[in-house]
Design an enzyme around this catalytic site. Structure first.
Site, short mmCIF file in Angstrom:
data_model
loop_
_atom_site.label_atom_id
_atom_site.label_comp_id
_atom_site.label_asym_id
_atom_site.label_seq_id
_atom_site.Cartn_x
_atom_site.Cartn_y
_atom_site.Cartn_z
N HIS A 188 0.82 -1.22 0.00
CA HIS A 188 0.00 0.00 0.00
C HIS A 188 0.84 1.26 0.00
CE1 HIS A 188 -3.11 -2.94 0.74
NE2 HIS A 188 -3.84 -2.09 0.08
N GLU A 430 -11.62 -10.31 -6.01
CA GLU A 430 -10.23 -10.36 -5.55
C GLU A 430 -9.80 -11.76 -5.18
OE1 GLU A 430 -9.14 -6.59 -3.07
OE2 GLU A 430 -11.08 -7.32 -2.39
N ASN A 453 -4.55 -6.88 -7.56
CA ASN A 453 -3.43 -7.05 -6.62
C ASN A 453 -3.68 -8.30 -5.77
OD1 ASN A 453 -2.75 -4.52 -7.59
ND2 ASN A 453 -3.69 -3.46 -5.88
N ASP A 454 -4.87 -8.34 -5.19
CA ASP A 454 -5.20 -9.51 -4.37
C ASP A 454 -5.54 -10.72 -5.23
OD1 ASP A 454 -4.84 -8.90 -1.65
OD2 ASP A 454 -6.52 -7.50 -1.76
N ARG A 464 1.68 -10.68 -1.78
CA ARG A 464 1.96 -9.43 -2.50
C ARG A 464 2.94 -8.53 -1.76
NH1 ARG A 464 -3.77 -6.15 -2.07
NH2 ARG A 464 -2.53 -4.29 -2.40
N CYS A 501 -9.61 -2.41 -10.84
CA CYS A 501 -9.09 -1.32 -10.02
C CYS A 501 -7.76 -1.67 -9.38
CB CYS A 501 -10.11 -0.88 -8.98
SG CYS A 501 -10.51 -2.17 -7.82
C1 PEP Z 1 -6.64 -5.05 -5.19
O1 PEP Z 1 -6.53 -5.98 -4.38
O2 PEP Z 1 -6.30 -5.13 -6.39
C2 PEP Z 1 -7.19 -3.75 -4.75
C3 PEP Z 1 -7.48 -2.81 -5.61
O3 PEP Z 1 -7.35 -3.58 -3.42
P1 PEP Z 1 -6.12 -3.27 -2.42
O4 PEP Z 1 -4.90 -3.07 -3.25
O5 PEP Z 1 -6.49 -2.09 -1.62
O6 PEP Z 1 -6.07 -4.54 -1.61
MG MG Z 2 -7.46 -5.82 -2.46
#
Ligand code: PEP
Ligand code: MG
Length: 559
Positions: A188, A430, A453-454, A464, A501
């Site tokens: 993050h 996710e 990402n997840d 990650r 996203c």
């Molecule tokens: C993701 O997991 O791709 C996402 C957008 O959420 P975060 O990165 O906040 O876990």
């Molecule tokens: Mg996520």
């Protein structure tokens, strides 16, 4: 000149003095006291202050989050005054002539260890409470000042690693660039750096020495290179690169106001990801169509205690009003895993990414969820809100979350509070479970947004946060891309839209693939909007679709 190589996770060149992040945590001082009785009295005074603070927090928690949240602080009060705890401290001070900070630290470590070794999971979790309470007493004793950046000029900030809560609390106007010893590209902190448009380099290990503090540094976020005391030639080269980037940015400016349409007429919405109500400005200045992901948990990370309904309402209302009627997708609380918040007092977990996080916490602690949903629905009267739930794995979770939304709407109606009856509800895809069940889930919601990402982390069983996994963490893996196609097909078969996203949405090497599988929305960091628009406008999907889809599903594509 010293050259250090790390991994660039947010592009751009920046130059400034190096500054090491100051942690709020006090370094423990140990010394022998001359007057143990006076020292014990000092402990008693700090203990009384801690109890007072905890009483205030308990009342605040009761008003904002109900009795369960208040009970937690009441337990902490009892712990702070616990007789066994106090007597053990008294013994170390009065008989061992230890200073109070050292005595509290040592006794807390013993008590925490004792709890951690118990068989019962509930009792094990009390170890974290002991640390929390003693941490409070030690801070009071040592009068710790808040951490942050104490520099009159903007700096290149270096840290071993930065927790998301630390990153959000920093004064961004003081930061020209980030360098961290550890970290990963999808952490993050890296995401925040990209959102803020600040060059960032991670994984430099122990190459940054304390003696470099204050010396001139140039970071290049695209190559991951850090130079300390740059020589003239290097400085000239890097500053020219910076100029070049600024020129490219100026070129992109010309794309403002133009549609995100491919050569053969396919449209895609380009939205932005944000983490704070203050991030709206770059969203608008980069001409994004809306906000596809507001990570609401950063509001919680920014507070010392559960944010009240009114506090959240004001934040959501600000984003919605500032966006002037453009769509804003606000994701409900997504804490857990790498985003830990002390006051939630979540038990420590062996595998937090697979544990109690996001929607799971909201469904298990409905009073917290209800507060957020009330704030969201109240804010819906001020713009175009969509609500999105993170970390879904099952249809029942979505049904339960929707039921809570219904209850909140009924409450607001009964109270005569205005809200938008037609707020769209969506979920993040996710987890592989959500992707595989997307045909069923699509019947429950108005949209999907793929959190790649997840999704990558869970599909490839790759943490990650772990920088060492390198090539194993490959979001281009056909397993991830095939899941995205499956999700898009199921969304469209059920008449709902699908977006991305996660960070992958801004990966220009995949734009043609995303357009080919019919992704309707890409939500990216503000700085990625115009380069993505440029790429979309240069693409002829009809010319590449067949080949790309065949390749995606081909037996040869095994990686
Ligand atoms: C993701 O997991 O791709 C996402 C957008 O959420 P975060 O990165 O906040 O876990
Ligand atoms: Mg996520």
């Amino acid at each position: 000149m010293i050259s250090i190589q790390g991994k660039g996770v947010s592009t751009g060149v920046a130059a400034g003095p190096l500054y090491f992040y100051q942690r709020a945590k006090a370094t423990l001082r140990r010394y022998t006291v001359e007057d143990p009785q006076a020292e014990f009295a000092r402990f008693k005074a700090a203990q009384a202050t801690a109890v007072e603070q905890l009483a205030v927090l308990a009342e605040k928690a009761r008003a904002e989050a109900g009795d369960e949240a208040a009970a937690l602080f009441e337990t902490h009060q009892l712990m702070a005054e616990d007789l066994d705890f106090e007597e053990a401290i008294q013994e170390l001070i009065c008989e061992g002539a230890n200073n109070a900070e050292a005595a509290v630290t040592d006794v807390a470590a013993q008590f925490a260890e004792m709890f951690a070794c118990m068989d019962d999971a509930y009792m094990q979790a009390r170890a974290a409470d002991v640390r929390d309470v003693s941490g409070r007493i030690i801070s009071i004793l040592s009068g710790v000042a808040q951490g942050g950046i104490d520099s009159p000029v903007p700096v290149i900030l270096a840290a071993d690693d930065l927790a998301p809560s630390e990153t959000v609390q920093l004064d961004k106007s003081k930061i020209l660039g980030f360098i961290t010893e550890g970290g990963s590209g999808s952490s993050h902190t890296a995401i925040l750096a990209r959102t803020m448009g600040i060059p960032a380099i991670i994984g430099v290990g122990d190459q940054l020495k304390a003696e470099y503090e204050g010396r001139p540094v140039i970071v290049d976020g695209s190559t991951g290179n850090v130079v300390v005391d740059p020589d003239e030639a290097t400085a000239t080269y890097l500053m020219a690169k910076r100029e070049e980037q600024l020129r490219f940015q100026a070129l992109l400016e010309q794309l403002k106001g133009l549609p995100n349409v491919t050569r053969d007429g396919q449209n895609v919405r380009i939205y932005c990801n944000i983490g704070s109500p203050d991030d709206v400005h770059p969203v608008l200045s980069n001409d994004a169509g809306g906000i596809g992901l507001f990570r609401s948990e950063f509001l919680y990370l920014n507070c010392d205690d559960y944010p009240s309904e009114d506090y959240q309402f004001e934040a959501y209302k600000k984003v919605l009003s500032d966006m002037g009627g453009k769509e804003v997708v606000i994701r409900t609380l997504d804490i857990g895993a790498d985003k830990q918040i002390g006051y939630f007092n979540l038990p420590q977990e062996e595998n937090p990414a697979l544990g109690n996080r996001a929607l799971r916490i909201c469904l298990n602690r409905p009073e917290i969820f209800r507060t957020q949903l009330r704030a969201l629905y109240r804010a819906s009267a001020y713009g175009r809100l969509s609500i999105m739930f993170p970390m879904v794995t099952s249809v029942w979770e979505v049904k339960e979350a929707k039921k809570m939304c219904r209850q909140v709407m009924d409450e607001l109606t009964a109270e005569g509070i205005p809200f938008d009856e037609n707020v769209d509800l969506g979920i993040m895809i996710e987890t592989p479970a959500a992707a595989v069940m997307s045909d069923r889930l699509a019947k429950e919601v108005d949209f999907f947004s793929c959190g790649t990402n997840d999704l990558t982390q869970y599909t490839l069983a790759c943490d990650r946060q772990n920088n060492d996994l390198g090539r194993f963490f490959n979001p281009h893996h056909p397993a991830v891309l095939r899941l995205l196609k499956m999700v898009a097909d199921n969304a469209h078969a059920n008449g709902i839209w699908v977006g991305i996203c996660g960070e992958l949405g801004a990966d220009l090497a995949l734009t043609e693939t995303f357009l080919s599988i019919g992704i309707d929305e890409l939500s990216v960091s503000p700085r990625a909007v115009l380069p993505l628009r440029k790429k979309v406008r240069e693409t002829d999907v009809s010319a590449v679709r067949e080949e790309l889809l065949a390749d995606l599903l081909s037996d040869q594509n095994t990686i």
